[in-house]
Design a protein around this motif. Structure first.
Motif, short mmCIF file in Angstrom:
data_model
loop_
_atom_site.label_atom_id
_atom_site.label_comp_id
_atom_site.label_asym_id
_atom_site.label_seq_id
_atom_site.Cartn_x
_atom_site.Cartn_y
_atom_site.Cartn_z
N HIS A 105 0.83 -1.19 0.00
CA HIS A 105 0.00 0.00 0.00
C HIS A 105 0.87 1.25 0.00
CE1 HIS A 105 -0.29 -0.12 4.70
NE2 HIS A 105 0.90 0.09 4.29
N SER A 106 0.25 2.36 -0.38
CA SER A 106 1.00 3.61 -0.46
C SER A 106 0.08 4.78 -0.12
CB SER A 106 1.60 3.79 -1.85
OG SER A 106 0.57 3.91 -2.82
N LEU A 107 0.71 5.89 0.22
CA LEU A 107 0.03 7.15 0.46
C LEU A 107 0.65 8.20 -0.44
CD1 LEU A 107 -0.18 7.43 4.35
CD2 LEU A 107 -2.08 7.17 2.76
N LYS A 108 -0.20 9.02 -1.07
CA LYS A 108 0.31 10.07 -1.96
C LYS A 108 -0.43 11.37 -1.72
CE LYS A 108 1.73 7.24 -5.86
NZ LYS A 108 1.56 7.00 -7.30
N MET A 109 0.29 12.45 -1.97
CA MET A 109 -0.28 13.80 -2.04
C MET A 109 0.35 14.44 -3.27
SD MET A 109 -0.22 15.39 1.77
CE MET A 109 -1.39 14.90 2.99
N ASN A 110 -0.48 15.00 -4.14
CA ASN A 110 0.03 15.62 -5.38
C ASN A 110 0.98 14.69 -6.13
OD1 ASN A 110 -1.39 17.97 -5.28
ND2 ASN A 110 0.27 19.22 -4.45
N ASP A 111 0.64 13.43 -6.20
CA ASP A 111 1.44 12.40 -6.87
C ASP A 111 2.83 12.20 -6.27
OD1 ASP A 111 -0.51 11.55 -8.70
OD2 ASP A 111 -0.05 13.23 -10.04
N VAL A 112 3.04 12.66 -5.05
CA VAL A 112 4.30 12.45 -4.32
C VAL A 112 4.08 11.31 -3.34
CG1 VAL A 112 5.94 13.45 -2.69
CG2 VAL A 112 5.02 14.84 -4.56
N LEU B 178 4.38 9.64 -0.16
CA LEU B 178 4.73 10.09 1.18
C LEU B 178 5.64 9.09 1.89
CD1 LEU B 178 1.33 11.55 2.43
CD2 LEU B 178 3.19 12.69 1.20
N THR B 179 5.49 7.82 1.59
CA THR B 179 6.33 6.82 2.25
C THR B 179 7.78 6.89 1.79
OG1 THR B 179 5.60 5.17 0.64
CG2 THR B 179 4.45 5.22 2.75
N HIS B 180 8.03 7.50 0.63
CA HIS B 180 9.40 7.67 0.16
C HIS B 180 10.00 9.02 0.55
CE1 HIS B 180 8.16 4.45 -2.74
NE2 HIS B 180 9.28 3.96 -2.25
N GLU B 181 9.16 10.04 0.65
CA GLU B 181 9.64 11.40 0.88
C GLU B 181 9.55 11.86 2.34
OE1 GLU B 181 11.17 13.17 -1.49
OE2 GLU B 181 10.88 11.48 -2.85
#
Length: 100
Positions: free
Chosen positions: A40-47, A49-52
């Protein structure tokens, strides 16, 4: 997978920080199965969040239970939820951050 109270509060602060830095209140959760393992992943504005950002992942990381808890606290409001694909188990849930 649910976070303990300290990790949960840190997760909330990280979401607030990401929202401010990425200038959006829209959060997207995406889940699927990859090679017989859930992902699973989380994104904001196609970024991603788990990586940044410092968001706990893996077996001790965040889960849908934590996002549901944010909903009950009225920190998040669900704006969209797709049906889970019966073959790939893909699912998308979109939220709006209400309190920053």
């Amino acid at each position: 997978m649910a976070l303990n109270d300290i990790e949960f509060e840190k997760f909330k602060l990280t979401l607030k920080k990401a929202s401010e830095e990425l200038e959006t209140k829209e959060l997207e959760y995406y889940s699927e199965w990859v090679y017989f393992l859930p992902s699973h992943s989380l994104k904001m504005n196609d970024v991603s969040l788990t990586h940044e950002y410092d968001i706990p992942t893996g077996w001790d990381g965040f889960g849908v239970e934590d996002l549901n808890k944010f909903e009950k606290m009225e920190f998040l409001v669900k704006t969209f939820e797709s049906d889970e694909d019966p073959i790939t188990f893909e699912k998308t849930i979109k939220y709006l951050i209400r309190k920053c």
